[in-house]
Design an enzyme around this catalytic site. Structure first.
Site, PDB file in Angstrom:
ATOM      1  CD1 TRP A  91       2.394   6.843   2.341  1.00 30.74           C
ATOM      2  CD2 TRP A  91       0.217   6.884   2.845  1.00 30.74           C
ATOM      3  NE1 TRP A  91       1.698   6.572   1.184  1.00 30.74           N
ATOM      4  CE2 TRP A  91       0.361   6.588   1.467  1.00 30.74           C
ATOM      5  CE3 TRP A  91      -1.068   6.965   3.373  1.00 30.74           C
ATOM      6  CZ2 TRP A  91      -0.733   6.365   0.618  1.00 30.74           C
ATOM      7  CZ3 TRP A  91      -2.157   6.742   2.524  1.00 30.74           C
ATOM      8  CH2 TRP A  91      -1.988   6.450   1.170  1.00 30.74           C
ATOM      9  CG  ASP A  92       5.183   3.391   2.057  1.00 35.07           C
ATOM     10  OD1 ASP A  92       4.789   4.570   1.952  1.00 35.07           O
ATOM     11  OD2 ASP A  92       5.733   2.778   1.131  1.00 35.07           O
ATOM     12  CD  GLU A 230       3.389   9.859  -4.447  1.00 31.74           C
ATOM     13  OE1 GLU A 230       3.824   8.997  -5.250  1.00 31.74           O
ATOM     14  OE2 GLU A 230       3.854  10.031  -3.302  1.00 31.74           O
ATOM     15  CE  LYS A 340       3.071   6.710  -8.140  1.00 33.99           C
ATOM     16  NZ  LYS A 340       4.081   7.618  -7.561  1.00 33.99           N
TER      17      LYS A 340
HETATM   18  O1  IFM Z   1       4.564   6.283   0.011  1.00 33.76           O
HETATM   19  C1  IFM Z   1       4.642   5.838  -1.296  1.00 33.76           C
HETATM   20  C2  IFM Z   1       3.699   6.688  -2.133  1.00 33.76           C
HETATM   21  O2  IFM Z   1       2.358   6.559  -1.717  1.00 33.76           O
HETATM   22  C3  IFM Z   1       3.807   6.304  -3.599  1.00 33.76           C
HETATM   23  N1  IFM Z   1       5.186   6.451  -4.038  1.00 33.76           N
HETATM   24  C4  IFM Z   1       6.129   5.626  -3.285  1.00 33.76           C
HETATM   25  C5  IFM Z   1       6.067   5.933  -1.791  1.00 33.76           C
HETATM   26  C6  IFM Z   1       7.009   4.997  -1.022  1.00 33.76           C
HETATM   27  O3  IFM Z   1       6.586   3.671  -1.133  1.00 33.76           O
END
Ligand code: IFM
Length: 520
Positions: A91-92, A230, A340
């Site tokens: 989703w980044d 997460e 997080k």
């Molecule tokens: O998409 C992100 C997630 O929100 C957090 N962990 C890393 C992923 C990739 O950057």
């Protein structure tokens, strides 16, 4: 997947021969000219803060280097700079990077959306494999759109733990729909909506309609998901997921109504097989979904039961950012309120029209001290939200935290590649946070709040095909536009302005009307 007609299909020696014929100086000159053109349409100027300027230059350079418009590739979490996440797309791209391209280089934004559109069949197959309708995009996507999230993660050579994001981080579908909707709002391009956006918005709405289940309380719920945070997995009714799902369902219904009005666009609705009964079902599902909002406190509960977890404040544990799960252990973290990354705050970020400023502020004050920023996606969003609620010093501190992620290797993992989402977030923090730009109906709202030591913030954006140059100081705002366009300043009404330069001044906390100072 091979891109038809791309250079990759031309024998390499032909490409090299052509480069050789042109010679180094000609190639270099056209390379420099191409960069110059892109830079002019994107450069953010910050006066009074050389570090912030450097951070923005760094961000823009990497964003522009990584994006391309073919629709056959997207941008991985670490761009083109490292092996982290194997180049996978999260989703980044849609939520953190795409807004930059929408406002500075729409063909790239369109290409990123075409990538998702091309992979819709795989997203539909994923939904079907789990017993749902519509499209569930993979949490980690690569060339063919199948789920690429590893099923296990190795903690120590003898210990592996399951990785549930590929199954549970389903908000990705609403994130893709949100990006399509945003692109349409920024570009005003109905051809895009009919040919690509509608498919993304409608197929994802179909997923949510089949995903929500009615419980004894008579309301609809979405169980067993992971929200943006997460640290908490397999949770029920993550507010972010539910609000975005509700929004996705409503926008699908709105899209159908909008397209039904035009003869040319009706074809896309018949292609998608949408019926009026289905539209009614989307609206019913949307209004039945719980969202965890408590009007008496103004707070969204991040997920069902969050408020009953052990209250641990990340802000009191260590200097942030830090990985709280490594400090506390994954199990204790999951039983606590330490999070997080921005989760509820992502609602305010992505759907500001649904979250008034006082509610945004209440949720920021509640969740910010609980956030460890164990994800690089978090600080820039905090900068943006803090700027929006007028907490400018905090916004500035978060902007610096976000800038340090790669330039200072703040997370200690830059060797795996730079953090593209954070770089897209930095641009958003500057332009949408301190610059205060966002779409409001068919107008662009601009409401600058600069940190005290920034003496000037200036940037170009492209809105509905019109080039705007926004140039702000603490108490003046100049907007130069290439054509007639609707603009709203501060919290004032939208007005159409014509080609030329316009000026507004801030006095006693209120912006004056925009006056034209240079005609077009
Ligand atoms: O998409 C992100 C997630 O929100 C957090 N962990 C890393 C992923 C990739 O950057």
């Amino acid at each position: 997947v091979r891109r038809p007609g791309a250079d990759s299909e031309r024998p390499v020696d032909q490409v090299l021969e052509s480069a050789d014929r042109q010679g180094v100086s000609k190639l270099l000159a056209s390379h420099a000219a191409a960069w110059e053109k892109r830079w002019q349409r994107a450069e953010v100027v910050i006066e009074g803060d050389p570090d912030a300027q450097k951070a923005l230059n760094f961000a823009l350079y990497h964003l522009m280097s990584a994006g391309e418009s073919s629709g056959y590739a997207s941008i991985g979490a670490r761009g083109l700079t490292g092996r982290g996440y194997h180049g996978h797309v999260f989703w980044d791209t849609e939520v953190f990077m795409l807004p930059f391209f929408m406002a500075t280089h729409p063909p790239t934004a369109r290409g990123l959306l075409n990538y998702r559109h091309r992979l819709l069949p795989a997203a539909k197959a994923k939904a079907a494999s789990l017993g749902y309708k519509g499209a569930l995009f993979p949490w980690e996507s690569a060339d063919n759109g199948e789920e690429r999230t590893p099923k296990w993660i190795t903690v120590t050579p003898s210990k592996q733990v399951p990785l549930l994001s590929g199954l549970q981080e389903q908000h990705i579908s609403a994130d893709v729909a949100w990006a399509a909707w945003q692109y349409w709002r920024w570009s005003g391009n109905d051809e895009f909506l009919a040919a690509c956006g509608a498919d993304l918005i409608i197929e994802t709405a179909r997923f949510w309609a089949s995903r929500a289940t009615r419980r004894r309380d008579g309301r609809l719920h979405i169980a067993k998901v992971i929200g943006p945070d997460e640290y908490h997995q397999t949770v029920d009714d993550n507010a972010f997921t539910n609000v975005l799902a509700r929004w996705n369902l409503e926008q699908a219904a709105n899209t159908v109504e909008y397209l039904s009005d035009s003869e040319a666009s009706k074809e896309s609705l018949s292609r998608l097989g949408v019926t009026q009964a289905e539209v009614r079902r989307w609206r019913r599902t949307a209004s039945g979904l719980v969202d965890g909002f408590d009007p008496s406190t103004g707070l969204y509960e991040q997920f069902a039961g969050f408020f009953r977890l052990e209250e641990i404040l990340a802000a009191k544990m260590a200097e942030r950012p830090f990985p709280a799960d490594l400090f506390l252990g994954a199990k204790r973290t999951a039983r606590s309120q330490v999070i997080k990354q921005a989760d509820v705050l992502m609602i305010a970020h992505m759907l500001p029209e649904l979250v008034p400023l006082d509610i945004t502020a209440a949720n920021y004050r509640y969740y910010e001290p609980r956030t460890s920023h164990g994800s690089s996606l978090s600080p820039a969003i905090h900068a943006l939200i803090a700027a929006r609620i007028g907490a400018i010093d905090e916004a500035n501190a978060y902007f610096r935290m976000a800038a340090a992620i790669d330039l200072n290797d703040e997370m200690g993992n830059a060797s795996q590649g730079i953090h593209m989402a954070s770089l897209g977030g930095l641009w958003q923090a500057a332009v949408a946070g301190f610059g205060g730009t966002r779409v409001h109906d068919d107008a662009l709202r601009i409401d600058p709040h600069l940190p005290g030591h920034w003496t000037r913030l200036a940037f170009p954006v492209l809105f509905r095909g019109v080039e705007l140059y926004v140039d702000a100081t603490a108490n003046s705002l100049s907007v130069t536009v290439s054509d007639r366009v609707k603009i709203a300043i501060g919290d004032g009404p939208a007005t159409a302005v014509s080609k030329g330069r316009h000026l507004a001044r801030l006095a006693n906390g209120a912006w004056s009307r925009l006056e034209q100072v240079v005609p077009g």
